[in-house]
Design an enzyme around this catalytic site. Sequence first.
Site, mmCIF file in Angstrom:
data_model
loop_
_atom_site.group_PDB
_atom_site.id
_atom_site.type_symbol
_atom_site.label_atom_id
_atom_site.label_comp_id
_atom_site.label_asym_id
_atom_site.label_seq_id
_atom_site.Cartn_x
_atom_site.Cartn_y
_atom_site.Cartn_z
ATOM 1 N N GLN A 256 30.109 34.477 53.734
ATOM 2 C CA GLN A 256 31.427 34.158 54.293
ATOM 3 C C GLN A 256 31.605 32.675 54.656
ATOM 4 O OE1 GLN A 256 32.775 36.787 57.639
ATOM 5 N NE2 GLN A 256 33.703 37.766 55.868
ATOM 6 N N PHE A 257 30.566 32.081 55.219
ATOM 7 C CA PHE A 257 30.570 30.643 55.507
ATOM 8 C C PHE A 257 29.165 30.130 55.212
ATOM 9 C CE2 PHE A 257 34.115 32.071 58.039
ATOM 10 C CZ PHE A 257 35.048 31.046 57.909
ATOM 11 N N GLU B 221 30.495 40.423 52.714
ATOM 12 C CA GLU B 221 31.185 40.967 53.878
ATOM 13 C C GLU B 221 32.690 40.790 53.680
ATOM 14 O OE1 GLU B 221 29.342 38.560 56.855
ATOM 15 O OE2 GLU B 221 27.356 39.337 56.379
ATOM 16 N N LEU C 268 26.838 43.700 57.559
ATOM 17 C CA LEU C 268 26.447 42.334 57.879
ATOM 18 C C LEU C 268 24.949 42.204 57.632
ATOM 19 C CD1 LEU C 268 28.438 41.481 61.093
ATOM 20 C CD2 LEU C 268 29.215 41.797 58.757
ATOM 21 N N HIS D 239 30.801 26.464 61.168
ATOM 22 C CA HIS D 239 31.745 26.734 60.081
ATOM 23 C C HIS D 239 32.108 25.472 59.298
ATOM 24 C CE1 HIS D 239 32.192 30.339 62.516
ATOM 25 N NE2 HIS D 239 32.857 30.913 61.543
ATOM 26 N N GLU E 233 23.008 38.740 55.824
ATOM 27 C CA GLU E 233 23.018 37.853 54.654
ATOM 28 C C GLU E 233 21.743 37.988 53.832
ATOM 29 O OE1 GLU E 233 23.967 37.048 57.689
ATOM 30 O OE2 GLU E 233 26.096 36.664 57.370
ATOM 31 N N PRO F 279 20.097 32.830 57.016
ATOM 32 C CA PRO F 279 19.232 34.030 57.016
ATOM 33 C C PRO F 279 18.822 34.442 55.606
ATOM 34 C CG PRO F 279 21.103 34.356 58.469
ATOM 35 C CD PRO F 279 21.363 33.071 57.710
#
Lengths: 316, 358
Positions: free
Chosen positions: A77-78, A24, A53, A124, A55, A84
């Site tokens: 991304q994190f 992403e 989007l 995060h 994962e 998922p």
Amino acid sequence: MVSALNQALFCEMELDENIVVLGEDVGIDGGVFRVTEGLWQRFGSERIIDTPLGESGIVGVAIGMAAYGLRPVVEIQFSGFSYPAFDQLISHASRLRNRSRGRFSCPLVVRTPYGGGVRALEHHSESMEALYAHVPGLKVVIPSGPYDAKGLLSSAIRDPDPVIFYEPKRVYRAIKEEVPEKAYTIPIGEAKVIQNGNDVTIISWGAMIRECKEAIDKIDASAELIDIRTLKPLDFKTILNSVKKTGRVVIVHEAPRTGGFGAEIASLIAEHGLLHLEAPIMRVTGFDTIFPLAKLEKSYLPDERITAGIKKVLEF
Amino acid sequence: MQKTVEKFSVLYLQILMGNGECDEKDMPYLSKRQIQEIYFFMVLARKLDERMLNLQRQGRIGTFAPSKGQEASSVGSAYALEPKDWIIPSFREIGGLLVRGMPIDQYLLYYAGDERGSNLPKGINIFPTSIPVGTQPAHAVGFAIAARMKKENLVVITYFGDGGTSEGDFHEAMNFAGIFFAPVVFICQNNQYAISVPRSKQTRASTIAQKAISYGFPGIQVDGNDVFAVYKATLDAVKRARDGNGPTFIECVTYRLGDHTTADDASKYRQQKEVDEWSKKDPILRLRKYLENMKMWSAKEEDALLKDIAEKIESAVKSMENKEPPCVDDMFKFMYEKMPWYLQEQLSSLKERTSEGE
């Protein structure tokens, strides 16, 4: 570290046209942490793929690509959003070679920033490397500084098997090191003795290496600091050699304590080095709590607790 | 102001009626030899299924998912592929796998509990069986995109059931396929049940085919017990994909005449009457009627076919049972390209124990 990782991607993509990057915002935006900056402009949208989007979809598609002979590098991304995709990793990526008795393999890298200390939103800040280290068939790599980050990422990309590449976002821009421009590799599965010492062995990885260095500076003893760099396969030889010398061990990680990777290292030391120990093995870790929001995160992360832990082991 | 911004409809295709008569207008070109070959694969799939059930009950193989009743869906779709194309299967498509050259002994070997069954010879373009429901369509999308990048003009077919379309991964795969215009054909074998849960409880949607529309590519519903309709729909979809026109979704409306797996008892959740109704729509009987109507088949040919199939299956059973047992090294050897130290240690300790026991 961000630019070292970026360089690794650049160098490797120049060398091997089968490498693709998916994730992403990895395209025109260069990734939310800018690790993929400039790649899209250089390699185009066929190789630098901005995905929708999802994962699990990203990793699932990457598995198919890897099985067909590409070398996908996925950015999640994190790390808190990698779950998922856990099913795809545990049910397929890690198993493809074994399931097909070697007909297929899955040379896939999943890069993802992990860890706390950046005053982030919920989800995060976690460190869940032990989850991945527990899965047969995966490799888990965590660099602690820019030089290692570049060499290890290059190795991960060239590796014939799936690698989870955990990036300590807390030190993404906090550590400056000389990094050669050309491609180079650092072998996966080799720990690094950052500092030699005789009195106590400190074992850690990722962002906690910096905290350990600071803690060592505060104590009056000769400490040996080992950055394991790879959780799986772990370089236990380096650890054992050090334990034989010092007889005292402190393991530091920011991940929760129970079932953390420190427990695995402690077990191995107990199994193979018990008679060399002069003191119980000490773990300084995150707590078995949910990682707190910004106001409490200093209390969660190991900091002066590391110094205290080292002292306790030395004084035993 | 209000206006309609989108409308959609879903086509249904049936070519071969229950009485064996055929709608010539939609009938795809197939030679007599090809139709006989399709019939051969369908009967082979059925007979293998029956034989496997028998082997399972005798404890000679383990659990498997019977495909009885679904032969037209898998054979008809796989028959539309070219040799270079790939299948990324689920676990109930033996008919299609046979069309694509699956060696019967290896198929049996896998279900006898031996991973070597999945190490198919090069040139047999079948991906290993995926057991987690709905996870494999994403692999098909990645496979197809990779092949396109390598300028290999091939198409990937992936199979799953009605239950699989409720999984999140299925939707992510469909979404990716639409966005990246992947040369993939999604084949849903809507066999009316996900173990015990009926199709009506999987989705409120009136067709499963319409799900494709929300991802921006065509979805079609076909009579999944009509091998000509399945073949025609897949042939069109494969052509679309090969011509660079993106993915297609095909819902084959069929019925699982057997249990979910050999560990299931379907009588607990469905009426015999329903099974009897669907048995009348048996895809093999329907094709047989067609062959007979068209004077393409005789009792003598049927006898020869059954004899040939029985021999093929028995020789495969023999080959599977004569296979030397796997060695424990295999459990460790394929975890990574190079065996790490801890696996070497674990393997040697296992071997030491084994040799002590001798």
